[in-house]
Design an enzyme around this catalytic site. Structure first.
Site, PDB file in Angstrom:
ATOM      1  N   LEU A  98       0.839  -1.197   0.000  1.00  0.00           N
ATOM      2  CA  LEU A  98       0.000   0.000   0.000  1.00  0.00           C
ATOM      3  C   LEU A  98       0.873   1.245   0.000  1.00  0.00           C
ATOM      4  CD1 LEU A  98      -3.019   1.059   0.255  1.00  0.00           C
ATOM      5  CD2 LEU A  98      -2.321   1.648   2.576  1.00  0.00           C
ATOM      6  N   GLY A 102      -0.967   7.691  -1.776  1.00  0.00           N
ATOM      7  CA  GLY A 102      -2.002   7.694  -2.811  1.00  0.00           C
ATOM      8  C   GLY A 102      -1.441   7.985  -4.193  1.00  0.00           C
ATOM      9  N   GLU A 103      -2.312   8.377  -5.108  1.00  0.00           N
ATOM     10  CA  GLU A 103      -1.925   8.565  -6.513  1.00  0.00           C
ATOM     11  C   GLU A 103      -1.470  10.004  -6.763  1.00  0.00           C
ATOM     12  OE1 GLU A 103      -5.253   5.201  -7.830  1.00  0.00           O
ATOM     13  OE2 GLU A 103      -5.376   7.206  -8.667  1.00  0.00           O
ATOM     14  N   ASP A 142       1.290   2.959 -20.433  1.00  0.00           N
ATOM     15  CA  ASP A 142       0.127   3.645 -19.843  1.00  0.00           C
ATOM     16  C   ASP A 142       0.561   4.529 -18.689  1.00  0.00           C
ATOM     17  OD1 ASP A 142      -3.001   2.631 -18.234  1.00  0.00           O
ATOM     18  OD2 ASP A 142      -2.507   4.357 -19.506  1.00  0.00           O
ATOM     19  N   LYS A 144       0.676   7.556 -16.547  1.00  0.00           N
ATOM     20  CA  LYS A 144      -0.176   8.730 -16.314  1.00  0.00           C
ATOM     21  C   LYS A 144      -0.251   8.955 -14.805  1.00  0.00           C
ATOM     22  CE  LYS A 144      -4.194   5.668 -16.685  1.00  0.00           C
ATOM     23  NZ  LYS A 144      -5.369   5.295 -17.471  1.00  0.00           N
ATOM     24  N   GLU A 146      -2.406   8.765 -12.557  1.00  0.00           N
ATOM     25  CA  GLU A 146      -3.114   7.751 -11.741  1.00  0.00           C
ATOM     26  C   GLU A 146      -2.226   6.541 -11.467  1.00  0.00           C
ATOM     27  OE1 GLU A 146      -6.135   9.290 -14.796  1.00  0.00           O
ATOM     28  OE2 GLU A 146      -3.992   9.343 -14.416  1.00  0.00           O
ATOM     29  N   ASN A 147      -1.224   6.338 -12.321  1.00  0.00           N
ATOM     30  CA  ASN A 147      -0.364   5.150 -12.173  1.00  0.00           C
ATOM     31  C   ASN A 147       0.979   5.468 -11.535  1.00  0.00           C
ATOM     32  OD1 ASN A 147      -2.338   3.578 -13.302  1.00  0.00           O
ATOM     33  ND2 ASN A 147      -1.518   3.713 -15.377  1.00  0.00           N
ATOM     34  N   ASP A 163       0.515  -0.449 -12.383  1.00  0.00           N
ATOM     35  CA  ASP A 163      -0.428  -0.784 -13.445  1.00  0.00           C
ATOM     36  C   ASP A 163       0.233  -1.199 -14.759  1.00  0.00           C
ATOM     37  OD1 ASP A 163      -3.721   0.460 -14.285  1.00  0.00           O
ATOM     38  OD2 ASP A 163      -2.580  -1.290 -14.942  1.00  0.00           O
ATOM     39  N   THR A 182      17.983 -21.297 -40.324  1.00  0.00           N
ATOM     40  CA  THR A 182      18.792 -20.857 -41.481  1.00  0.00           C
ATOM     41  C   THR A 182      18.037 -19.694 -42.122  1.00  0.00           C
ATOM     42  OG1 THR A 182      17.544 -22.400 -42.821  1.00  0.00           O
ATOM     43  CG2 THR A 182      19.673 -23.181 -42.010  1.00  0.00           C
TER      44      THR A 182
HETATM   45  N1  LIG Z   1      -3.877   0.537 -11.168  1.00  0.00           N
HETATM   46  C1  LIG Z   1      -3.091  -0.178 -10.371  1.00  0.00           C
HETATM   47  O1  LIG Z   1      -2.479  -1.174 -10.776  1.00  0.00           O
HETATM   48  C2  LIG Z   1      -2.932   0.249  -8.948  1.00  0.00           C
HETATM   49  C3  LIG Z   1      -2.169  -0.549  -8.080  1.00  0.00           C
HETATM   50  C4  LIG Z   1      -2.039  -0.178  -6.744  1.00  0.00           C
HETATM   51  C5  LIG Z   1      -2.662   0.989  -6.288  1.00  0.00           C
HETATM   52  N2  LIG Z   1      -2.707   1.569  -5.062  1.00  0.00           N
HETATM   53  C6  LIG Z   1      -3.462   2.670  -5.208  1.00  0.00           C
HETATM   54  C7  LIG Z   1      -3.770   3.581  -4.102  1.00  0.00           C
HETATM   55  C8  LIG Z   1      -3.101   3.437  -2.890  1.00  0.00           C
HETATM   56  C9  LIG Z   1      -3.399   4.298  -1.828  1.00  0.00           C
HETATM   57  C10 LIG Z   1      -4.355   5.294  -2.004  1.00  0.00           C
HETATM   58  O2  LIG Z   1      -4.663   6.170  -0.961  1.00  0.00           O
HETATM   59  C11 LIG Z   1      -4.755   5.615   0.296  1.00  0.00           C
HETATM   60  C12 LIG Z   1      -5.755   4.703   0.574  1.00  0.00           C
HETATM   61  C13 LIG Z   1      -5.819   4.168   1.874  1.00  0.00           C
HETATM   62  C14 LIG Z   1      -4.909   4.534   2.852  1.00  0.00           C
HETATM   63  C15 LIG Z   1      -3.909   5.453   2.526  1.00  0.00           C
HETATM   64  O3  LIG Z   1      -3.019   5.820   3.448  1.00  0.00           O
HETATM   65  C16 LIG Z   1      -3.820   5.995   1.236  1.00  0.00           C
HETATM   66  C17 LIG Z   1      -4.999   5.447  -3.222  1.00  0.00           C
HETATM   67  C18 LIG Z   1      -4.713   4.585  -4.275  1.00  0.00           C
HETATM   68  N3  LIG Z   1      -3.894   2.838  -6.477  1.00  0.00           N
HETATM   69  C19 LIG Z   1      -3.407   1.784  -7.171  1.00  0.00           C
HETATM   70  C20 LIG Z   1      -3.543   1.425  -8.505  1.00  0.00           C
END
Ligand SMILES: NC(=O)c1ccc2nc(-c3ccc(Oc4cccc(O)c4)cc3)[nH]c2c1
Length: 319
Positions: A98, A102-103, A142, A144, A146-147, A163, A182
């Site tokens: 984790l 976050g993203e 991909d 971006k 979000e990844n 991702d 050959t």
């Molecule tokens: N697309 C993927 O392959 C992929 C793979 C793994 C991923 N982990 C997140 C992710 C992790 C934490 C986030 O906030 C948090 C959520 C809970 C607790 C915290 O402290 C932070 C938001 C998104 N997004 C992901 C996407």
């Protein structure tokens, strides 16, 4: 609340080990949920890929299997790590570390770019991750916001690329297998570029250019606008504008890096390796910080030499 959450949809052994909580992200292929490892209460991310929710199930399964194959193969500080893996006949469950920050997507909220120094630290880590992928014959395809995941809420933190559902493993082996026979009967196009056209690793360099533009400018270089050509047209023309009000505080070297990545002709585009040599990244303070994040000193590295004198209260056979 957690306890009443319907856990029955998960495989038994998965359910025994993890308690699944809320959704935290949605990839193109499925969803990502927060989960807790029951034994340790450790937080993990679970990526759930449902084989069924694709029109052509074949593709979904192939992509998912390729993603899982890639996740198993990779090992780099700036690439997401797989902790566990389960599958049923119609769903894959990939347990991932984790990333508490976050993203990146949520950090570069509309209108505000990152501080240049922060963008440079993140971008360098992205380049290192993608260079590792390319060295291992993998094109991400991909990249971006979000990844790109952040390890913590801190500004200067480790980032990880995630991702691999759209990723491609360079079929070097098929071509090399073809070439080991050959050659006398092989058609000319097997040897020429025609056999390998399609994307090369340079597609990732372009995406990193877009990512860097967004991190610095706080807005996308190619975007939908009524009075503008379509996004696809803007991209094909390589048409973007660095709005002065958004870019005034940004260094010329940073802008130069963006401009050399957002080049339409892939053969003229800056490669990942060359980007790592760009003057903007020859910044010892940033490099030292990045290396400390990527390769944190382990206890064993920092432990004083083995002949340390035991503390007064420490039991020890003093020989
Ligand atoms: N697309 C993927 O392959 C992929 C793979 C793994 C991923 N982990 C997140 C992710 C992790 C934490 C986030 O906030 C948090 C959520 C809970 C607790 C915290 O402290 C932070 C938001 C998104 N997004 C992901 C996407």
């Amino acid at each position: 609340d957690l306890m009443s959450d319907d856990q029955t949809i998960f495989p038994k052994e998965f359910q025994e080990k993890y308690l699944v909580s809320r959704g935290i992200g949605t990839g193109v292929c499925g969803e990502v949920k927060l989960a807790f490892e029951r034994a340790t209460c450790k937080k993990v991310a679970v990526k759930i890929i449902n084989k069924k929710n694709f029109p052509s199930v074949g593709t979904a399964t192939r992509n998912a299997e390729r993603e899982i194959e890639i996740l198993r193969r990779i090992d780099h500080p700036c690439l997401i790590k797989t902790e566990d893996f389960y599958q049923t006949e119609d769903t894959y469950y990939i347990v991932l570390e984790l990333m508490e920050g976050g993203e990146l997507f949520n950090r570069v909220k509309a209108g505000h770019g990152l501080d240049e120094a922060v963008a440079k630290l993140y971008f360098y880590q992205m380049l290192m991750a993608v260079e590792y992928l390319h060295r291992n014959g993998i094109i991400h395809r991909d990249l971006k916001p979000e990844n790109i995941l952040l390890a913590s809420q801190a500004k200067t933190c480790l980032i990880k690329v995630t991702d691999f559902n759209q990723s491609k493993i360079l079929e070097g082996e098929t071509l090399s297998r073809t070439l080991c026979g050959t050659p006398s009967y092989l058609a000319p196009e097997v040897f020429t570029r025609a056999a390998t056209t399609g994307y090369g690793p340079s597609v990732d360099a372009w995406s990193l250019g877009v990512l860097l533009f967004v991190c610095l400018g706080g807005y996308a270089p190619f975007y939908e606008h009524p009075s503008r050509p379509s996004v696809q047209e803007q991209i094909i023309q390589g048409e973007f504008t660095m709005v002065p009000s958004k870019w005034k505080g940004i260094s010329d070297q940073a802008k130069d890096m963006v401009r050399k990545l957002l080049v339409v002709d892939p053969s003229l585009r800056l490669s990942i390796t060359s980007a790592l040599q760009h003057p903007w990244l020859q910044d010892p303070a940033m490099l030292a910080q990045a290396n400390k994040l990527m390769y944190p000193p382990q206890d064993s590295d920092t432990e004083p030499s083995h002949n340390k004198r035991p503390r007064e209260d420490e039991e020890g056979d003093n020989g």
